[in-house]
Design a protein around this motif. Sequence first.
Motif, PDB file in Angstrom:
ATOM      1  N   ASN A 161      -5.657  -5.018  -6.199  1.00  0.00           N
ATOM      2  CA  ASN A 161      -7.196  -4.680  -5.343  1.00  0.00           C
ATOM      3  C   ASN A 161      -6.836  -3.048  -5.263  1.00  0.00           C
ATOM      4  OD1 ASN A 161      -9.419  -4.515  -3.760  1.00  0.00           O
ATOM      5  ND2 ASN A 161      -7.927  -3.741  -2.432  1.00  0.00           N
ATOM      6  N   ILE A 215     -19.805  -0.830  -1.873  1.00  0.00           N
ATOM      7  CA  ILE A 215     -19.495  -1.269  -0.364  1.00  0.00           C
ATOM      8  C   ILE A 215     -18.867  -0.294   0.483  1.00  0.00           C
ATOM      9  CG2 ILE A 215     -17.453  -2.817   0.563  1.00  0.00           C
ATOM     10  CD1 ILE A 215     -19.331  -4.459  -1.485  1.00  0.00           C
ATOM     11  N   ASP A 242       1.008  -1.374  -0.001  1.00  0.00           N
ATOM     12  CA  ASP A 242      -0.155   0.046   0.030  1.00  0.00           C
ATOM     13  C   ASP A 242       1.008   1.261   0.205  1.00  0.00           C
ATOM     14  OD1 ASP A 242      -3.261   0.329   0.919  1.00  0.00           O
ATOM     15  OD2 ASP A 242      -2.096   2.090   1.058  1.00  0.00           O
ATOM     16  N   THR A 296     -16.797   1.620   2.756  1.00  0.00           N
ATOM     17  CA  THR A 296     -15.214   1.598   2.896  1.00  0.00           C
ATOM     18  C   THR A 296     -14.932   3.158   2.965  1.00  0.00           C
ATOM     19  OG1 THR A 296     -14.511   1.746   0.409  1.00  0.00           O
ATOM     20  CG2 THR A 296     -14.764  -0.481   1.724  1.00  0.00           C
ATOM     21  N   TYR A 355     -13.181   6.022 -13.803  1.00  0.00           N
ATOM     22  CA  TYR A 355     -13.280   5.195 -12.943  1.00  0.00           C
ATOM     23  C   TYR A 355     -14.013   3.912 -13.969  1.00  0.00           C
ATOM     24  CZ  TYR A 355     -14.279   2.274  -8.752  1.00  0.00           C
ATOM     25  OH  TYR A 355     -14.286   1.224  -7.956  1.00  0.00           O
TER      26      TYR A 355
HETATM   27  P1  NAD Z   1      -9.926   2.037  -0.039  1.00  0.00           P
HETATM   28  O1  NAD Z   1      -9.882   3.640  -0.459  1.00  0.00           O
HETATM   29  O2  NAD Z   1     -10.691   1.744   1.243  1.00  0.00           O
HETATM   30  O3  NAD Z   1      -8.747   1.480  -0.098  1.00  0.00           O
HETATM   31  C1  NAD Z   1      -7.942   1.509  -1.269  1.00  0.00           C
HETATM   32  C2  NAD Z   1      -6.288   1.298  -0.923  1.00  0.00           C
HETATM   33  O4  NAD Z   1      -5.575   1.522  -1.889  1.00  0.00           O
HETATM   34  C3  NAD Z   1      -5.997   2.368   0.141  1.00  0.00           C
HETATM   35  O5  NAD Z   1      -5.323   1.864   1.310  1.00  0.00           O
HETATM   36  C4  NAD Z   1      -5.052   3.249  -0.676  1.00  0.00           C
HETATM   37  O6  NAD Z   1      -3.909   3.770   0.165  1.00  0.00           O
HETATM   38  C5  NAD Z   1      -4.588   2.214  -1.668  1.00  0.00           C
HETATM   39  N1  NAD Z   1      -3.980   2.768  -2.710  1.00  0.00           N
HETATM   40  C6  NAD Z   1      -4.270   3.947  -3.683  1.00  0.00           C
HETATM   41  N2  NAD Z   1      -3.557   4.163  -4.601  1.00  0.00           N
HETATM   42  C7  NAD Z   1      -2.378   3.547  -4.397  1.00  0.00           C
HETATM   43  C8  NAD Z   1      -1.171   3.241  -5.034  1.00  0.00           C
HETATM   44  N3  NAD Z   1      -1.250   4.064  -6.382  1.00  0.00           N
HETATM   45  N4  NAD Z   1      -0.222   2.368  -4.619  1.00  0.00           N
HETATM   46  C9  NAD Z   1      -0.499   1.486  -3.632  1.00  0.00           C
HETATM   47  N5  NAD Z   1      -1.569   1.611  -2.987  1.00  0.00           N
HETATM   48  C10 NAD Z   1      -2.619   2.465  -3.248  1.00  0.00           C
HETATM   49  O7  NAD Z   1     -10.920   1.551  -1.145  1.00  0.00           O
HETATM   50  P2  NAD Z   1     -11.985   0.386  -1.291  1.00  0.00           P
HETATM   51  O8  NAD Z   1     -13.150   0.607  -1.288  1.00  0.00           O
HETATM   52  O9  NAD Z   1     -11.114  -1.022  -0.297  1.00  0.00           O
HETATM   53  O10 NAD Z   1     -11.483  -0.359  -2.807  1.00  0.00           O
HETATM   54  C11 NAD Z   1     -10.510  -1.482  -3.000  1.00  0.00           C
HETATM   55  C12 NAD Z   1     -10.695  -1.737  -4.457  1.00  0.00           C
HETATM   56  O11 NAD Z   1     -12.153  -2.195  -4.586  1.00  0.00           O
HETATM   57  C13 NAD Z   1     -10.515  -0.383  -5.538  1.00  0.00           C
HETATM   58  O12 NAD Z   1     -10.183  -0.979  -6.674  1.00  0.00           O
HETATM   59  C14 NAD Z   1     -12.128  -0.136  -5.881  1.00  0.00           C
HETATM   60  O13 NAD Z   1     -12.037   0.553  -7.060  1.00  0.00           O
HETATM   61  C15 NAD Z   1     -12.971  -1.247  -5.765  1.00  0.00           C
HETATM   62  N6  NAD Z   1     -14.282  -1.073  -5.703  1.00  0.00           N
HETATM   63  C16 NAD Z   1     -14.637  -0.726  -4.423  1.00  0.00           C
HETATM   64  C17 NAD Z   1     -15.997  -0.495  -4.420  1.00  0.00           C
HETATM   65  C18 NAD Z   1     -16.605   0.284  -3.009  1.00  0.00           C
HETATM   66  O14 NAD Z   1     -17.898   0.432  -3.188  1.00  0.00           O
HETATM   67  N7  NAD Z   1     -16.010   0.554  -1.985  1.00  0.00           N
HETATM   68  C19 NAD Z   1     -16.863  -1.181  -5.309  1.00  0.00           C
HETATM   69  C20 NAD Z   1     -16.398  -1.594  -6.294  1.00  0.00           C
HETATM   70  C21 NAD Z   1     -14.770  -1.471  -6.465  1.00  0.00           C
END
Ligand code: NAD
Length: 257
Positions: A96, A197, A43, A199, A164
Amino acid sequence: MSYLEKLFALQGKSAFVTGGAQGIGKSVALGMAQCGMNVAIIDLNKQKAEEAAHEVEKAGVKALALSLDVTSPEDTDAMIAPIVGAFGRLDVAFNNAGIANNAPSESIDFSEWKKVIDVNLVGVFLTARAAGRQMIAQGGGGSIVNTASMSAHIVNRPQPQSAYNASKAGVIQLTKSLAVEWAPHGIRVNSISPGYIRTEMTGNLREDWRRSWLEQSVTPVMGTPENLVGGVLYLASDCAAFTTGADLVMDGGFTVV
Ligand code: NAD
């Protein structure tokens, strides 16, 4: 051990999880640890990555925290050596890490638009490539899981998010491409498409957008990161031995209607 227990067994396998410091990545990392897997948390956020690795260790497995940027080829090329040094090999990669941007396309700063593509699509390619190289060097085998989104399948309203949506659709086709390229090495590559989700990513959404999403969904509640853990572990395990190039939608039915 029964036939089914053997298929699900992940004990002793090694994984990395990008974006593992919080949210979906952290929940999956903890799920892997509960199954007896060694997990490297990757991360940008060093402190949170170290905290997550500490939690992983509490399950009695090995853990590692690596602070790096998934958009940097230098960083992703260098990340495998410490993982293999600590765990001996790499069996599972969960690519992810992701970001969102909800600015309108006619006014979004181009560098912000491109950053979403860089993290969500280029980042998945770079960390998948690093995993694939290591799995091939080990003699083949392994499971790679990439995080796409329901936004790969539909245009989610009302918030504008062209970068996105495009990045996540790209993840699905990238997943299929790598699945085809690496099938001869016995490496499976699949994606997941989560719905809405709870988060940090969705925590600051405008209230009217949040309400609108819930009204559009056949399951009018937000999912939790824990709702996704079983799906990723299934794709990581031999239960999914005949599954590659697939996308597992876990969205409470949002994209069905
Ligand atoms: P989040 O923001 O809680 O966590 C994302 C993590 O990725 C963070 O810890 C951040 O520091 C890290 N990150 C961001 N850019 C980075 C980089 N350049 N290098 C290394 N680390 C990096 O988000 P989340 O909701 O847990 O999302 C995780 C994945 O799930 C993402 O790909 C998101 O697009 C996808 N997603 C989320 C949802 C939702 O509703 N939350 C829905 C569909 C898909």
